[in-house]
Write a protein that holds these residues in place. Sequence first.
Motif, PDB file in Angstrom:
ATOM      1  N   MET A   1       0.843  -1.188   0.000  1.00 16.47           N
ATOM      2  CA  MET A   1       0.000   0.000   0.000  1.00 16.47           C
ATOM      3  C   MET A   1       0.882   1.243   0.000  1.00 16.47           C
ATOM      4  SD  MET A   1      -2.681  -1.192   2.974  1.00 16.47           S
ATOM      5  CE  MET A   1      -1.314  -1.529   4.104  1.00 16.47           C
ATOM      6  N   GLY A   2       0.288   2.361  -0.315  1.00 11.81           N
ATOM      7  CA  GLY A   2       1.021   3.615  -0.285  1.00 11.81           C
ATOM      8  C   GLY A   2       0.400   4.604  -1.250  1.00 11.81           C
TER       9      GLY A   2
ATOM     10  N   SER B   1       6.256   4.113   2.555  1.00 10.58           N
ATOM     11  CA  SER B   1       6.121   5.456   3.117  1.00 10.58           C
ATOM     12  C   SER B   1       7.106   6.404   2.449  1.00 10.58           C
ATOM     13  CB  SER B   1       6.387   5.404   4.625  1.00 10.58           C
ATOM     14  OG  SER B   1       6.371   6.690   5.190  1.00 10.58           O
ATOM     15  N   VAL B   2       6.691   7.653   2.295  1.00  8.48           N
ATOM     16  CA  VAL B   2       7.570   8.666   1.717  1.00  8.48           C
ATOM     17  C   VAL B   2       7.280   9.994   2.396  1.00  8.48           C
ATOM     18  CG1 VAL B   2       5.947   9.217  -0.147  1.00  8.48           C
ATOM     19  CG2 VAL B   2       8.375   9.695  -0.462  1.00  8.48           C
TER      20      VAL B   2
ATOM     21  N   VAL C   1       8.024   0.516   5.007  1.00  8.46           N
ATOM     22  CA  VAL C   1       9.281   0.634   4.274  1.00  8.46           C
ATOM     23  C   VAL C   1       9.393   2.058   3.744  1.00  8.46           C
ATOM     24  CG1 VAL C   1      10.598  -0.157   2.259  1.00  8.46           C
ATOM     25  CG2 VAL C   1       9.270  -1.799   3.627  1.00  8.46           C
ATOM     26  N   ALA C   2      10.407   2.791   4.185  1.00  6.46           N
ATOM     27  CA  ALA C   2      10.605   4.173   3.736  1.00  6.46           C
ATOM     28  C   ALA C   2      11.241   4.193   2.356  1.00  6.46           C
ATOM     29  CB  ALA C   2      11.472   4.927   4.727  1.00  6.46           C
ATOM     30  N   ASN C   3      10.739   5.071   1.494  1.00  3.67           N
ATOM     31  CA  ASN C   3      11.277   5.217   0.143  1.00  3.67           C
ATOM     32  C   ASN C   3      11.630   6.686  -0.099  1.00  3.67           C
ATOM     33  OD1 ASN C   3      12.057   4.641  -2.482  1.00  3.67           O
ATOM     34  ND2 ASN C   3       9.980   4.809  -3.296  1.00  3.67           N
ATOM     35  N   ASN C   4      12.532   7.191   0.748  1.00 11.02           N
ATOM     36  CA  ASN C   4      12.957   8.587   0.639  1.00 11.02           C
ATOM     37  C   ASN C   4      14.329   8.734  -0.012  1.00 11.02           C
ATOM     38  OD1 ASN C   4      10.644   9.680   2.025  1.00 11.02           O
ATOM     39  ND2 ASN C   4      11.536   8.908   3.930  1.00 11.02           N
TER      40      ASN C   4
ATOM     41  N   ALA D   1      15.614   1.163  -0.869  1.00  4.86           N
ATOM     42  CA  ALA D   1      14.258   0.777  -0.493  1.00  4.86           C
ATOM     43  C   ALA D   1      13.981  -0.679  -0.856  1.00  4.86           C
ATOM     44  CB  ALA D   1      13.245   1.698  -1.172  1.00  4.86           C
ATOM     45  N   VAL D   2      14.466  -1.133  -2.009  1.00  6.69           N
ATOM     46  CA  VAL D   2      14.277  -2.534  -2.416  1.00  6.69           C
ATOM     47  C   VAL D   2      14.974  -3.453  -1.423  1.00  6.69           C
ATOM     48  CG1 VAL D   2      14.891  -4.261  -4.156  1.00  6.69           C
ATOM     49  CG2 VAL D   2      13.917  -2.076  -4.862  1.00  6.69           C
TER      50      VAL D   2
END
Length: 200
Positions: free
Chosen positions: A21-22, A133-134, A175-178, A184-185
């Motif tokens: 989700m996101g 999450s971002v 999982v942060a994708n900043n 992130a992977v």
Amino acid sequence: MAGATNLKGNQTEPGQLFYIMGASGAGKDTLLRGCQDRFDDGQGPVVARRYITRQPDGGTESHISLSEAEFEERVTKDAFAMHWSANGYRYGIGREIDLWLAQGSQVLVNGSRAYLDQTRSRYGDTLVPVLISVDLTLLQKRLELRGRESAEEIEARIRRTRELEQHLPPDCLVVANNGSVEEAVTTLLAAMARTRGTSE
């Protein structure tokens, strides 16, 4: 979910459904593709393609485009393991995921928070909710650069994202994708591996 038995009669590990989700713009599709690209031996997670009533737009998701009539026909024939509506479109995931789960695979699905409870009621402990999450400032910049929505629509997406993150289920992986996609992977795959290890 009990482990499956392969053709040699050996017991395999139980399958797991990672329900991703996101917010739109959080990078879900990019991370899913990155997870696939990490493995060239067929031993990695399986990423389900979505059926969507939207034409391809050159974005990161390689979805299967269907007309409204084609989508409804598949619903009538019970061809979807799950389907939902969002943002004026209809989304579906094919029943092939049930076969993959029965074979013990880790399956990644780009899902919808609004449909999570229904999916959990069907798949039970097999399902693992995951939020990509971002940072909201970074998310706004990504949406603006994408150029699909007006300023008002982007603002609405930011509000929905904030609400989503305030109402996460307690067992949700975040999982942060900043940073970089690679980081992130790596974080996502490591979280999946830990989940596999604790589910035995």
